[in-house]
Motif scaffolding. Structure first.
Motif, mmCIF file in Angstrom:
data_model
loop_
_atom_site.group_PDB
_atom_site.id
_atom_site.type_symbol
_atom_site.label_atom_id
_atom_site.label_comp_id
_atom_site.label_asym_id
_atom_site.label_seq_id
_atom_site.Cartn_x
_atom_site.Cartn_y
_atom_site.Cartn_z
ATOM 1 N N ILE A 151 38.803 35.506 34.390
ATOM 2 C CA ILE A 151 39.973 35.938 33.824
ATOM 3 C C ILE A 151 39.823 37.568 33.852
ATOM 4 O O ILE A 151 40.767 38.136 33.862
ATOM 5 N N LEU A 152 38.645 38.026 33.331
ATOM 6 C CA LEU A 152 38.519 39.515 33.239
ATOM 7 C C LEU A 152 38.454 40.238 34.702
ATOM 8 O O LEU A 152 39.109 41.155 34.814
ATOM 9 N N PHE A 153 38.097 39.544 35.608
ATOM 10 C CA PHE A 153 38.101 40.102 36.780
ATOM 11 C C PHE A 153 39.490 40.219 37.599
ATOM 12 O O PHE A 153 40.026 41.193 38.099
ATOM 13 N N ALA A 154 40.425 39.201 37.322
ATOM 14 C CA ALA A 154 41.950 39.144 37.266
ATOM 15 C C ALA A 154 42.525 40.330 36.819
ATOM 16 O O ALA A 154 43.207 41.019 37.319
ATOM 17 N N LYS A 155 42.386 40.223 35.439
ATOM 18 C CA LYS A 155 42.818 41.712 34.708
ATOM 19 C C LYS A 155 42.400 43.051 35.443
ATOM 20 O O LYS A 155 43.322 43.867 35.290
ATOM 21 N N ALA A 156 41.258 43.002 36.181
ATOM 22 C CA ALA A 156 40.798 44.506 36.613
ATOM 23 C C ALA A 156 41.620 44.271 38.001
ATOM 24 O O ALA A 156 40.865 44.984 39.160
ATOM 25 N N VAL A 183 40.333 35.828 43.098
ATOM 26 C CA VAL A 183 39.298 35.243 42.537
ATOM 27 C C VAL A 183 39.137 33.850 43.096
ATOM 28 O O VAL A 183 40.299 33.061 42.922
ATOM 29 N N ALA A 184 38.058 33.402 43.338
ATOM 30 C CA ALA A 184 37.814 31.883 43.760
ATOM 31 C C ALA A 184 36.624 31.439 42.723
ATOM 32 O O ALA A 184 35.840 32.346 42.440
ATOM 33 N N ILE A 185 36.897 30.306 42.203
ATOM 34 C CA ILE A 185 36.176 29.666 41.436
ATOM 35 C C ILE A 185 35.400 28.291 42.043
ATOM 36 O O ILE A 185 36.333 27.799 42.364
ATOM 37 N N THR A 186 34.291 28.100 41.438
ATOM 38 C CA THR A 186 33.790 26.628 41.929
ATOM 39 C C THR A 186 33.688 25.960 40.597
ATOM 40 O O THR A 186 33.661 26.419 39.452
ATOM 41 N N TYR A 187 33.553 24.751 40.677
ATOM 42 C CA TYR A 187 33.587 23.933 39.435
ATOM 43 C C TYR A 187 32.916 22.667 40.008
ATOM 44 O O TYR A 187 33.209 22.201 41.034
ATOM 45 N N VAL A 216 43.110 28.919 37.445
ATOM 46 C CA VAL A 216 43.844 29.335 38.646
ATOM 47 C C VAL A 216 45.129 29.829 38.019
ATOM 48 O O VAL A 216 45.742 30.772 38.605
ATOM 49 N N GLU A 217 45.799 28.895 37.480
ATOM 50 C CA GLU A 217 47.367 29.364 36.758
ATOM 51 C C GLU A 217 47.221 30.462 36.031
ATOM 52 O O GLU A 217 48.167 31.288 36.295
ATOM 53 N N GLU A 218 46.387 30.851 35.401
ATOM 54 C CA GLU A 218 46.311 31.900 34.286
ATOM 55 C C GLU A 218 46.263 33.197 35.338
ATOM 56 O O GLU A 218 46.812 34.222 35.168
ATOM 57 N N ILE A 219 45.226 33.085 36.208
ATOM 58 C CA ILE A 219 45.089 34.179 37.027
ATOM 59 C C ILE A 219 46.410 34.388 37.796
ATOM 60 O O ILE A 219 46.635 35.722 38.190
ATOM 61 N N LYS A 220 46.901 33.480 38.368
ATOM 62 C CA LYS A 220 48.304 33.576 39.258
ATOM 63 C C LYS A 220 49.243 34.053 38.716
ATOM 64 O O LYS A 220 50.244 34.933 39.142
ATOM 65 N N PRO A 230 32.291 34.113 24.970
ATOM 66 C CA PRO A 230 31.941 34.436 26.510
ATOM 67 C C PRO A 230 32.737 35.605 27.123
ATOM 68 O O PRO A 230 32.000 36.255 27.934
ATOM 69 N N GLU A 231 33.632 35.986 26.594
ATOM 70 C CA GLU A 231 34.357 37.317 27.050
ATOM 71 C C GLU A 231 33.383 38.575 26.699
ATOM 72 O O GLU A 231 33.378 39.391 27.627
ATOM 73 N N GLU A 232 32.378 38.490 25.882
ATOM 74 C CA GLU A 232 31.522 39.532 25.474
ATOM 75 C C GLU A 232 30.416 39.606 26.412
ATOM 76 O O GLU A 232 29.719 40.741 26.522
ATOM 77 N N ILE A 233 30.061 38.419 27.091
ATOM 78 C CA ILE A 233 29.199 38.445 28.380
ATOM 79 C C ILE A 233 29.874 39.000 29.674
ATOM 80 O O ILE A 233 29.334 39.437 30.662
ATOM 81 N N ALA A 234 31.153 38.486 29.744
ATOM 82 C CA ALA A 234 32.098 38.934 30.939
ATOM 83 C C ALA A 234 32.045 40.317 31.083
ATOM 84 O O ALA A 234 32.036 40.718 32.197
#
Length: 252
Positions: free
Chosen positions: A24-29, A33-37, A48-52, A219-223
């Protein structure tokens, strides 16, 4: 100030916790983004929806980073969709209990396969792409456990300590290709990985007492530090391990 416009980031374990916050932070920048899960389709689709919705491109790829066939598929799909990979964040990992003398071999193998072999496999696939580009940023997620050890989690600590050594080795090996390789080592974080042990209020207070800043981070504080290492602000940093733990482990 940080702008990743034009960059493509691949983040493993990106459907939850630190991986999700980083995506999410990368997208804000302004990165795509591609993620694996591994299993949670709904959580991955929400990322994905939030980034789009931010106007960036995003895909989620289901697979096991400890399996070579899955990793090859993942990297191929990212290239097919985006055409390149600029930034790799090796975040996927597991944390389980294992007292030495009682730990089944299967538990040791599972941890090493996901936490360490998975980092090797996907890095091994992505580096040739970055070499051709003569540009790349690799950020590996280790842990305070890899810096100081962790009783009853020696398998986890060993895998995370190995990631620090892997980071230092690749930093030197890949420097001439303008590929920077660094590491972030968080301590306790409020994620799904820790949710079970954090159900005990007494344990939470015990953990807080070991952290000079006196709380458990989100988690955002590590991102944030991960984003920094991916940015042009960190162009003269390679082979480093950034401790992001509220002062609980002071490693120089």
């Amino acid at each position: 100030m940080i702008d990743l416009k034009g960059r493509v980031a691949l983040i493993t374990g990106g459907s939850r916790g630190i991986g999700r916050a980083t995506a999410i932070l990368f997208a804000k920048a302004n990165a795509d983004v591609a993620i694996t899960y591994r299993s949670n389709d709904s959580a991955a689709n929400l990322v994905v929806e939030e980034i789009k919705n931010m106007g960036r491109k995003a895909i989620a790829l289901k697979g096991d980073v400890s399996k070579s066939s899955d990793v090859k598929m993942i990297v191929k799909e990212v290239l097919n969709y985006f055409g390149k990979i600029d930034i790799l964040v090796n975040n996927a990992g597991i944390w389980t209990y294992g007292a030495i003398g009682e730990m089944p071999e299967e538990i040791w193998d599972e941890t090493m396969n996901v936490n360490l072999k998975g980092v090797y496999l996907i890095t091994n696939e992505v580096v040739p792409i970055m070499k051709k580009q003569r540009w790349g940023r690799i950020i590996n997620i280790s842990s305070t456990a890899g810096q100081r050890g962790e009783a009853f989690h020696s398998h986890y600590a060993a895998s995370k300590g190995a990631i620090i050594a892997f980071t230092k080795s690749l930093a030197v090996e890949l420097a001439k290709f303008n590929i920077l390789v660094n590491c972030v080592a968080p301590g306790w974080v409020n994620t799904d990985m820790c949710a079970e042990v954090f159900k005990d209020p007494a344990f939470v207070e015990q953990v807080k007492s070991t952290i000079p800043l006196g709380r458990i981070p989100e988690p955002e504080e590590i991102a944030g530090p991960i984003l920094f290492l991916a940015s042009d602000l960190a162009n003269w940093i390679t082979g480093a391990t950034i401790s992001v733990n509220g002062g609980s482990v002071l490693c120089g």
